[in-house]
Design a protein around this motif. Structure first.
Motif, mmCIF file in Angstrom:
data_model
loop_
_atom_site.group_PDB
_atom_site.id
_atom_site.type_symbol
_atom_site.label_atom_id
_atom_site.label_comp_id
_atom_site.label_asym_id
_atom_site.label_seq_id
_atom_site.Cartn_x
_atom_site.Cartn_y
_atom_site.Cartn_z
ATOM 1 N N ALA A 1 43.397 47.319 47.448
ATOM 2 C CA ALA A 1 44.516 46.675 47.792
ATOM 3 C C ALA A 1 43.634 44.762 47.696
ATOM 4 O O ALA A 1 43.340 45.135 48.575
ATOM 5 C CB ALA A 1 45.889 46.885 48.219
ATOM 6 N N ALA A 2 44.824 43.454 47.203
ATOM 7 C CA ALA A 2 43.997 43.030 47.636
ATOM 8 C C ALA A 2 45.236 41.814 47.836
ATOM 9 O O ALA A 2 46.099 42.057 46.254
ATOM 10 C CB ALA A 2 42.726 41.487 46.720
ATOM 11 N N VAL A 3 45.249 40.671 48.113
ATOM 12 C CA VAL A 3 46.130 39.680 48.141
ATOM 13 C C VAL A 3 45.423 37.669 47.422
ATOM 14 O O VAL A 3 44.713 37.725 48.712
ATOM 15 C CB VAL A 3 47.552 39.151 49.366
ATOM 16 N N VAL A 4 45.803 37.688 46.517
ATOM 17 C CA VAL A 4 44.815 35.806 46.364
ATOM 18 C C VAL A 4 46.184 35.235 46.518
ATOM 19 O O VAL A 4 47.174 34.851 46.209
ATOM 20 C CB VAL A 4 44.678 35.992 45.610
ATOM 21 N N THR A 5 45.478 34.268 46.975
ATOM 22 C CA THR A 5 46.667 32.352 46.416
ATOM 23 C C THR A 5 45.152 31.683 47.270
ATOM 24 O O THR A 5 44.599 31.644 47.484
ATOM 25 C CB THR A 5 47.030 32.891 48.818
ATOM 26 N N GLN A 6 45.866 30.612 47.631
ATOM 27 C CA GLN A 6 45.418 29.010 47.325
ATOM 28 C C GLN A 6 45.754 28.389 48.339
ATOM 29 O O GLN A 6 45.510 27.554 49.268
ATOM 30 C CB GLN A 6 45.750 28.340 46.595
ATOM 31 N N SER A 7 47.013 28.797 48.982
ATOM 32 C CA SER A 7 47.306 28.832 50.435
ATOM 33 C C SER A 7 46.910 29.208 51.562
ATOM 34 O O SER A 7 45.357 29.950 51.439
ATOM 35 C CB SER A 7 48.832 29.263 50.338
ATOM 36 N N SER A 8 47.245 29.575 53.159
ATOM 37 C CA SER A 8 46.722 31.212 53.525
ATOM 38 C C SER A 8 47.852 31.804 54.335
ATOM 39 O O SER A 8 49.265 31.698 53.099
ATOM 40 C CB SER A 8 46.604 29.937 54.736
ATOM 41 N N PHE A 9 47.331 32.626 54.775
ATOM 42 C CA PHE A 9 48.439 34.259 55.100
ATOM 43 C C PHE A 9 48.816 33.428 56.822
ATOM 44 O O PHE A 9 48.575 33.345 57.821
ATOM 45 C CB PHE A 9 47.798 35.151 55.567
ATOM 46 N N THR A 10 50.373 34.079 56.749
ATOM 47 C CA THR A 10 50.366 34.582 58.334
ATOM 48 C C THR A 10 50.330 35.344 59.060
ATOM 49 O O THR A 10 49.645 36.797 58.848
ATOM 50 C CB THR A 10 51.965 35.020 58.426
ATOM 51 N N LYS A 11 50.091 35.519 59.856
ATOM 52 C CA LYS A 11 49.642 35.996 61.001
ATOM 53 C C LYS A 11 50.691 37.710 61.141
ATOM 54 O O LYS A 11 49.630 38.979 60.919
ATOM 55 C CB LYS A 11 50.107 35.876 62.724
ATOM 56 N N ALA A 12 51.346 38.154 60.927
ATOM 57 C CA ALA A 12 52.211 39.073 59.852
ATOM 58 C C ALA A 12 51.069 39.809 59.025
ATOM 59 O O ALA A 12 50.889 40.844 58.861
ATOM 60 C CB ALA A 12 53.529 39.058 60.270
ATOM 61 N N ALA A 13 51.063 39.007 58.142
ATOM 62 C CA ALA A 13 50.125 39.265 56.733
ATOM 63 C C ALA A 13 48.718 40.268 57.208
ATOM 64 O O ALA A 13 48.641 40.850 56.578
ATOM 65 C CB ALA A 13 50.042 37.939 55.792
ATOM 66 N N VAL A 14 48.189 39.054 57.995
ATOM 67 C CA VAL A 14 46.542 39.546 58.105
ATOM 68 C C VAL A 14 46.852 40.898 59.108
ATOM 69 O O VAL A 14 46.149 42.046 58.662
ATOM 70 C CB VAL A 14 46.169 38.615 59.613
ATOM 71 N N TYR B 1 46.422 51.529 55.651
ATOM 72 C CA TYR B 1 46.009 52.836 55.128
ATOM 73 C C TYR B 1 45.297 52.911 54.213
ATOM 74 O O TYR B 1 44.477 54.102 53.751
ATOM 75 C CB TYR B 1 47.359 53.854 54.561
ATOM 76 N N MET B 2 45.008 51.817 53.175
ATOM 77 C CA MET B 2 43.741 51.588 52.595
ATOM 78 C C MET B 2 43.568 50.263 52.940
ATOM 79 O O MET B 2 43.781 49.346 53.141
ATOM 80 C CB MET B 2 44.275 51.830 50.822
ATOM 81 N N PRO B 3 42.174 49.982 52.181
ATOM 82 C CA PRO B 3 41.712 48.505 52.251
ATOM 83 C C PRO B 3 42.910 47.483 51.545
ATOM 84 O O PRO B 3 42.959 47.594 50.466
ATOM 85 C CB PRO B 3 40.586 48.216 51.841
ATOM 86 N N VAL B 4 42.580 46.751 52.579
ATOM 87 C CA VAL B 4 43.464 45.463 52.013
ATOM 88 C C VAL B 4 42.333 43.841 52.026
ATOM 89 O O VAL B 4 42.473 43.717 53.316
ATOM 90 C CB VAL B 4 45.115 44.856 52.567
ATOM 91 N N LEU B 5 41.873 43.990 51.111
ATOM 92 C CA LEU B 5 41.519 41.880 50.830
ATOM 93 C C LEU B 5 42.289 40.898 50.851
ATOM 94 O O LEU B 5 43.412 40.752 50.024
ATOM 95 C CB LEU B 5 40.359 42.119 50.271
ATOM 96 N N LEU B 6 42.471 39.958 51.640
ATOM 97 C CA LEU B 6 43.540 39.227 52.160
ATOM 98 C C LEU B 6 42.270 37.551 51.985
ATOM 99 O O LEU B 6 41.298 37.145 52.600
ATOM 100 C CB LEU B 6 43.604 38.513 53.575
ATOM 101 N N ILE B 7 42.474 36.929 50.204
ATOM 102 C CA ILE B 7 41.382 35.879 50.322
ATOM 103 C C ILE B 7 42.325 34.584 50.161
ATOM 104 O O ILE B 7 43.874 34.659 49.117
ATOM 105 C CB ILE B 7 40.937 36.285 48.890
ATOM 106 N N ASP B 8 42.501 33.793 50.947
ATOM 107 C CA ASP B 8 43.287 32.745 50.518
ATOM 108 C C ASP B 8 42.305 30.984 50.357
ATOM 109 O O ASP B 8 41.603 31.461 50.208
ATOM 110 C CB ASP B 8 43.602 32.550 52.563
ATOM 111 N N ARG B 9 42.661 30.492 50.601
ATOM 112 C CA ARG B 9 42.156 29.174 50.321
ATOM 113 C C ARG B 9 40.807 28.573 50.479
ATOM 114 O O ARG B 9 39.567 28.317 50.378
ATOM 115 C CB ARG B 9 42.515 27.652 50.635
ATOM 116 N N SER B 10 39.843 28.901 52.091
ATOM 117 C CA SER B 10 38.746 29.079 52.629
ATOM 118 C C SER B 10 38.038 29.955 51.582
ATOM 119 O O SER B 10 36.530 29.419 51.444
ATOM 120 C CB SER B 10 38.833 29.416 53.966
#
Length: 190
Positions: free
Chosen positions: A148-161, A168-177
């Motif tokens: 799974a992945a979450v893509v945003t042009q913003s950023s993520f909270t500490k809880a999201a990270v 239980y599976m890979p989750v990529l967090l892709i933010d503005r940077s």
């Protein structure tokens, strides 16, 4: 003084007869030339499909050159299309399951080399929280994805990270940077 009745056919009756004659002639033409009409219908459908694909390609090309500041101006649906366009340009096959209703947590389904990823796209002004991670995981489970992945042009909270790190599976967090590396980051899953 009594009114005289008009003799002969009235205008509406004449029009009904004309319409019936035209309908009969059209029916005869269709019966005699159905193969030609079928070919014309298939050609028309082919042209419509070609036009729709060309229009889709134009939209993709327009979206590929966007800066993060440009992304801030998009609406949510256009941001989803941008994510799919970038991934398709990098060789991924993408679909948008939410077009006909609910998306079950996946705005974009991306597939490459047997790896299927459910992507939750968030075009938000504020930081994206762990609910987006939960939605992406739900979408991945529903669509039988391996990541799974979450893509945003913003950023993520500490809880999201934290939630993405303990999933239980890979989750990529892709933010503005990391938006410019989105396709490369997802390709590490293949």
């Amino acid at each position: 003084m009594a009114r005289r009745e008009k003799s002969g056919l009235q205008f509406s009756q004449i029009m009904a007869i004309v319409a019936l004659v035209v309908l009969i002639k059209v029916g005869e033409f269709v019966y005699e030339n159905w193969q030609v009409l079928l070919v014309l219908a298939v050609l028309g459908l082919g042209l419509w499909i070609a036009f729709a694909r060309a229009r889709s390609k134009q939209v993709q090309e327009r979206l590929l050159g966007l800066t993060p500041e440009d992304l801030d101006l998009l609406n949510g649906k256009d941001f989803e299309v941008w994510v799919g366009s970038v991934l398709e340009a990098a060789g991924w096959s993408c679909s948008f399951p939410g077009q006909g209703g609910g998306d079950f947590g996946a705005d974009v389904l991306a597939e490459k080399e047997g790896v299927r990823v459910a992507i939750q796209a968030k075009r938000w002004k504020k930081k994206v929280g762990n609910r987006a991670v939960q939605e992406a995981l739900a979408g991945a489970q529903y669509y039988r994805c391996s990541a799974a992945a979450v893509v945003t042009q913003s950023s993520f909270t500490k809880a999201a990270v934290e939630q993405a790190g303990s999933a239980y599976m890979p989750v990529l967090l892709i933010d503005r940077s990391s938006l410019s590396d989105m396709a490369a980051l997802l390709s590490k899953l293949t």
